[in-house]
Every structure is written in C-alpha cells, then in structure tokens.
Design an enzyme around this catalytic site. Sequence first.
Site, mmCIF file in Angstrom:
data_model
loop_
_atom_site.group_PDB
_atom_site.id
_atom_site.type_symbol
_atom_site.label_atom_id
_atom_site.label_comp_id
_atom_site.label_asym_id
_atom_site.label_seq_id
_atom_site.Cartn_x
_atom_site.Cartn_y
_atom_site.Cartn_z
ATOM 1 N N SER A 33 0.292 -10.140 7.604
ATOM 2 C CA SER A 33 1.237 -9.525 6.665
ATOM 3 C C SER A 33 2.285 -9.162 7.137
ATOM 4 C CB SER A 33 0.320 -8.269 6.305
ATOM 5 O OG SER A 33 1.005 -7.364 5.363
ATOM 6 N N LYS B 138 1.478 -13.320 4.295
ATOM 7 C CA LYS B 138 1.157 -12.437 3.086
ATOM 8 C C LYS B 138 2.780 -11.893 3.066
ATOM 9 C CE LYS B 138 -0.791 -8.129 2.312
ATOM 10 N NZ LYS B 138 -2.078 -7.449 2.588
ATOM 11 N N LYS C 85 5.371 -8.801 1.676
ATOM 12 C CA LYS C 85 5.154 -7.554 0.940
ATOM 13 C C LYS C 85 6.502 -7.716 -0.176
ATOM 14 C CE LYS C 85 1.967 -5.215 2.773
ATOM 15 N NZ LYS C 85 0.886 -4.476 2.208
ATOM 16 N N ASP D 126 1.932 -9.283 -1.814
ATOM 17 C CA ASP D 126 1.310 -7.745 -1.833
ATOM 18 C C ASP D 126 2.431 -6.965 -2.371
ATOM 19 O OD1 ASP D 126 -0.186 -5.597 -1.762
ATOM 20 O OD2 ASP D 126 -0.735 -5.771 0.162
ATOM 21 N N GLU E 207 -1.588 -9.646 -4.817
ATOM 22 C CA GLU E 207 -2.280 -8.541 -4.377
ATOM 23 C C GLU E 207 -1.762 -7.275 -4.947
ATOM 24 O OE1 GLU E 207 -3.045 -8.266 -0.374
ATOM 25 O OE2 GLU E 207 -3.805 -6.381 -0.401
ATOM 26 N N ASP F 221 -6.468 -4.427 -4.064
ATOM 27 C CA ASP F 221 -6.745 -3.876 -2.794
ATOM 28 C C ASP F 221 -6.982 -2.348 -3.082
ATOM 29 O OD1 ASP F 221 -6.340 -2.386 -0.378
ATOM 30 O OD2 ASP F 221 -4.340 -3.524 0.211
ATOM 31 N N LYS G 254 -11.546 -3.678 2.449
ATOM 32 C CA LYS G 254 -11.120 -2.607 3.714
ATOM 33 C C LYS G 254 -12.252 -1.715 3.663
ATOM 34 C CE LYS G 254 -6.191 -3.169 3.146
ATOM 35 N NZ LYS G 254 -4.886 -2.397 2.549
ATOM 36 N N GLY H 153 -6.164 -5.302 6.260
ATOM 37 C CA GLY H 153 -5.879 -4.442 7.324
ATOM 38 C C GLY H 153 -5.069 -3.306 7.073
#
Length: 368
Positions: free
Chosen positions: A135, A161, A163, A188, A213, A238, A262, A290
């Site tokens: 990430s 991924k 952000k 995400d 996400e 998420d 998660k 995570g």
Amino acid sequence: MRLEQVGLYLVEMPLVAPFVTSFGEERVRRALLVWVRGEGLTGWGECVAGSGPWFSPETVGTARHVIADFALPLLQGKDIAHPQELPGLLRPIRGHPMAKAALEAAVWDLWGKMHNQSLAQLLGSVRDRVPAGVSVGIQKDISTLLNVVGSFVDQGYQRVKLKTKPGWDVEPVRAVREKFPELPLSVDANAAYTPANLAHLKELDKFRLLMIEQPFHYDDLWGHARLARELQTPVCLDESIFSPQRAWEALELGACRIINVKQGRVGGLSAALEIHKLAVERGVPLWCGGMLETGLGRALNVALAALPGFVLPHDISATDRYYREDVAHPPFKLEDGHIRVPQGPGLGVEVDLERVVRFSVACWTYRM
Ligand code: OSB
Ligand code: MG
C-alpha cells in the site's frame, strides 16, 4: 482455559517512512499490545485502533478503556472452552470491534500454545505462503511516486495499491499505469469522495484497476451500491465492513464485489471466519488488509490470509517496509513476492520484550 492476568502496553513504533492517506500523515504507529496469562502460558495480541478516530471511531485510548473497564469484567472468573466463545462473552458491549478483536487475538495465541498448534492450523489455512501486495501512501509529486512504486515492483510485490484523494487520483494513477502497463494496480480513497464525485471517479475506469477501495463515507452503503452499478472497476469495501452483519448487508445491496478483511475492524478472528464463510458461499473474493501492524498483528494476518477464500494479493508487506526494529521475531521477509505463514504454536512469532518495553509509553496490568 482461565485467564489469570491481562496486560496492555501502549507502544510507539517509528515507521521507516511517513505514511500519508486522505485522512492524514502517520510517522509513528501507536499500538496497544495485549497479553493474557493463563495455564502457565502467555498469549499476545495487537489492537489495530489508531491514535485518533480517523479510520474508525475507535482509538488506542477507547480500546484501553473498553478492554479494562468493560471487557475484562465480562471475562472475570469465566472458564473459556474455546477462543470462539469470546464474541458471545463480549456481546453486551456494543461496537468497539477493535478492542474486542485484540483480546480475542491474545486468547487464540494462548490457545494455540496450549495445544501446540499454529494459528494457521487452528483456522483451517490451506497455504504455507501468501502473495504480498504493498500500500503506497500519497507522495509529494508524481516522479517521487514512480520511484517508490518502481522500488516495490523491483522487490517483487505482486500488487500495488495507491492511496488517493481528490487532487491526487487520475494523474498519479495514469502515470503509474503508463510506466507499469501490466502491474496489478488498485486504489484506496479511505472515504475521501462523495457521490457528487461520480463523473470524476468514472475516469479511473480506463486504467484497468483491480478495484477501487472505500471511495465513500464508511456509513454510506447505499451510495456505494449506486456507484458499483455505474463503474466497471469493482468496488471493494474496507471501513464500511465493521461486522459480519454489515458484510452481509453490503453484499445484499450490491455495495461491493470484493471485501478487504481486517480481523480487527470486523470484531476479531471469529467474525473474520464468519465473513470468510459467507464470501466462499457467494463466491466473493477476499483479501487481507493491513493497519501497519507490528509483527504480532502481521503474524495473525498472514495466518488468516492463508484461508481458501483469500484469493487476491494482500496488504501484507515485509517487516522492513514498516519498521526497522519490530517487537516480534523473526521479521517477515518477501520471498519471491510472498510472505511465509508462521508454523510455530499460536501466532508463531517470538515477542521481544526488551523492545516492547523500550517502545512503550505506558503499560497496565489487571488481575483477573
Ligand atoms: O485503508 O487499508 C487502509 C493503513 C492504516 C489504516 C488504513 C489502511 C492502511 C493501509 C496500509 O492501507 C496497509 C498495510 O498495513 O500495509
Ligand atoms: Mg483501506
């Protein structure tokens, strides 16, 4: 099993690099570590709540309060036959999934040690290693981003991924896609958009993303359902999935096609197993997210990610991507793009008490 003593350490773990998301920058990971003592053994768990109520309403402070003042009294004098009894025992407490999950994790570790079985075995894991993704936080500019992504790709990460947030989305994603045409890539947003951004989010459809996400607010299942119908890119949730019940509702509504699991966010390993069962029945792909965990939380994530329904690369990266010195041994290493599942009893990692104490800023002990 009877718990005789329970303890908490609040640790501050310096990150190797600042981690920037749409809700802020983190340079130090504050984490609440939990230990439970019983049957002559000690089990450990990690609470994934953050330092402030940004990702979820919980914080390390609310988790300490709820564990100490409400959860432990409910466990007082109880003979626990199996870790999966924890959710039932803690049911009177509404909400606070991360606090409950941390206690359950420590009980699973203790249980595994008592029965000389690894967590992976206890959960029914089917893999001895899991594919690692990474990430990547928001960077100061696109050329820095390309360097950071390039270095992770060179190390062998199987999925990247990015952000994103308004102002850091289409252009960075386009740049990464152009430089790495075949890279499995996702984004995400950590809830940074609103349904008013629909036309803008549609532009992401042209980059062959694995998923988008959590674009909208965590409470907005309906908005995600509408978005999912408008986008080609699969929506993954998420923050919105904070219980097995919510997972079911999200799937019934069509709010997502993929779930990021998660265990802390959903209320513990038992809850994660329930979501796993539901997802396998419905053919919904899962992967393990995570929360910048220490080696304690990571060991548990790796065991969970080895279950059959976890079919996409995870936000489980090597220890050196997060910390120079971790509180658990040995460090997790990237081997051929994978992380190996620990095989020792319980979590299968060794706690480094000297480091726990050195990184801790407060600790509490409770007699049961
Ligand atoms: O949204 O997945 C998230 C880290 C902290 C809080 C929320 C998230 C993340 C990550 C990092 O994306 C995942 C990791 O631990 O590698
Ligand atoms: Mg996320």
